[in-house]
Design a protein around this motif. Structure first.
Motif, PDB file in Angstrom:
ATOM      1  N   GLU A  45      -6.490   0.650  -0.178  1.00  0.00           N
ATOM      2  CA  GLU A  45      -6.343  -0.362  -1.224  1.00  0.00           C
ATOM      3  C   GLU A  45      -7.519  -0.213  -2.180  1.00  0.00           C
ATOM      4  O   GLU A  45      -8.672  -0.391  -1.778  1.00  0.00           O
ATOM      5  N   ASP A  46      -7.237   0.163  -3.412  1.00  0.00           N
ATOM      6  CA  ASP A  46      -8.280   0.373  -4.430  1.00  0.00           C
ATOM      7  C   ASP A  46      -9.294   1.417  -3.958  1.00  0.00           C
ATOM      8  O   ASP A  46     -10.515   1.207  -4.056  1.00  0.00           O
ATOM      9  N   GLU A  47      -8.785   2.540  -3.431  1.00  0.00           N
ATOM     10  CA  GLU A  47      -9.607   3.660  -2.990  1.00  0.00           C
ATOM     11  C   GLU A  47     -10.527   3.308  -1.798  1.00  0.00           C
ATOM     12  O   GLU A  47     -11.415   4.078  -1.455  1.00  0.00           O
ATOM     13  N   SER A  94       0.835  -1.209   0.000  1.00  0.00           N
ATOM     14  CA  SER A  94       0.000   0.000   0.000  1.00  0.00           C
ATOM     15  C   SER A  94       0.867   1.256   0.000  1.00  0.00           C
ATOM     16  O   SER A  94       1.956   1.293   0.570  1.00  0.00           O
TER      17      SER A  94
END
Length: 445
Positions: free
Chosen positions: A383-385, A342
């Motif tokens: 993680e992935d917004e 991250s």
């Protein structure tokens, strides 16, 4: 002009003199009124922690520093006994002066509580033991009068009656003994005042029942209850760790925490074993300050911990309880690898969340009060917004009962999730508890 000098009063002047017993020494008066005989002797000087006597020396208490208790010692008990006897001897000399000032008439006045109980005590007599146990001049006087030929009223109160008064008490003195309660005193005052007949009847017919118009008023005021009484015991702020044990009955124990007593200060304690809670705090501290770019091996983690000791972030004793292998296993786990990947990682993030007390504390009824929930999130990352929440647990997992751990910390993790989503405005897609004891992460659904 010349105002003249003050008149010097002679011993035979027709006046009332008010003086202390000490001042009256060596004087005589036709009538003496001695008041306040029920006042207890002042023996405070024998209650000190350290006693000093001119003959017996020093008498301190025994103090156990480790157990944090103290107790009386034999020297202290001996000095206390000696000082008490000396004080009582002085009190008896003062009483002798008071009793020998009158020529014609001596009036002694004193007050006591629970007269019948005191009368039973007076019936024990005037032995040395009973004199030492006496707490006032009245105790000494009435103990003597209890066996006097004029002391029948005391014997009746003490529920002891003599068929024949002992010859030892057949002296020539004459005593009139009266016991008056407050009602008698008020009645006598009323008889001497104007309207004495009306006042006397009112006092004689007085009853303790309240008049109806006041009874309801008093009852209403004394039975009044604060409408928001349930809110009084609610704290303004509550730690997340306390929520799992919070209910309406034990809020006082949670709000007013009493810290454990430390046996000795740190600078003289030397080496001591750390508690499980202290070890957990040390592990959390290391996890917060590790450079995540240099944790690919256990040796790199060990080197960072040693640098923390050099920088005085940790003591040498604290560094020794850090299990490097456990921390290395964390970063080799799936959740650890996700953290390293991250680009936005947040560790030891504090937060404050406002909640209704009913939502947090069990067994509360009709409570509209709010409180603040305070906590610190061990770690979360993007993680992935979206956000992933991670909480470390260093305690022992008994019998591998992971389900028990999940249920125990579910409420805590839900509060962390709610706080993160409100503060960041982003969704928490996953929540994990990492158990260092078994090197395993557990997802909280």
């Amino acid at each position: 002009g010349d105002m003249g000098s003050a008149k010097t009063l002679g011993e035979n002047e027709n006046v009332v003199r008010i003086m202390s017993v000490h001042k009256s020494k060596g004087l005589e008066f036709p009538v003496v009124i001695c008041c306040g005989l029920g006042k207890k002797f002042n023996l405070r000087d024998v209650q000190q922690d350290v006693l000093l006597h001119k003959e017996l020396g020093l008498g301190p208490k025994f103090v156990d520093i480790e157990k944090r208790i103290y107790s009386e010692t034999l020297p202290q008990l001996a000095i206390k006994r000696k000082m008490k006897l000396e004080n009582l001897s002085e009190e008896m000399r003062i009483l002798y002066v008071a009793l020998t000032r009158a020529i014609d008439k001596l009036i002694l006045i004193g007050s006591v509580r629970e007269l019948e109980r005191e009368a039973k005590k007076w019936m024990r007599g005037t032995t040395l033991f009973n004199l030492v146990k006496g707490q006032s001049y009245l105790d000494w006087i009435c103990s003597a009068l209890a066996k006097h030929r004029d002391g029948e009223i005391i014997r009746k109160l003490g529920k002891v009656s003599f068929t024949e008064v002992p010859t030892d008490y057949q002296e020539k003195s004459r005593w009139t003994i009266n016991f008056l309660n407050k009602a008698h005193v008020y009645l006598r005052k009323a008889e001497k005042s104007e309207g004495s007949t009306e006042a006397r009847l009112r006092l004689e017919e007085f009853k303790l029942d309240f008049e109806p118009k006041y009874k309801e008023l008093i009852k209403t005021r004394f039975e009044w209850k604060y409408p928001n009484e349930c809110d009084v015991g609610i704290p303004s702020k509550l730690a997340v760790s306390d929520i799992k044990k919070a209910d309406a009955q034990n809020m006082g124990d949670i709000v007013f925490k009493i810290p454990f007593l430390v046996k000795k200060p740190d600078f003289i304690e030397g080496e001591k074993p750390f508690t499980k809670a202290e070890i957990g705090t040390i592990i959390h501290f290391v996890m917060q300050h590790l450079d995540l770019k240099n944790i690919s091996s256990a040796s790199q983690i060990q080197q960072q911990v040693e640098q923390m000791v050099t920088k005085e972030l940790l003591t040498f004793e604290e560094a020794k309880v850090v299990n490097i292998d456990k921390i290395s296993n964390f970063f080799k786990s799936s959740i650890g690898k996700r953290i390293i990947k991250s680009h936005k990682i947040y560790r030891e993030a504090p937060f404050i969340l406002k909640k209704m007390a009913l939502e947090v504390i069990n067994d509360l009824e009709d409570c509209k009060e709010e409180l603040l929930i305070q906590g610190i999130i061990d770690c979360y990352f993007e993680e992935d917004e979206e956000l992933v929440l991670v909480d470390y647990k260093t305690g022992h997992v008994f019998g591998g009962k992971i389900e028990f751990i999940i249920e125990r910390y579910r409420t805590q993790m839900e509060l962390y999730r709610e706080a993160l989503e409100k503060i960041t405005g982003k969704k928490v897609k996953e929540s994990y508890i990492y158990l260092f004891d078994i090197d395993k992460e557990v997802e909280i659904q």
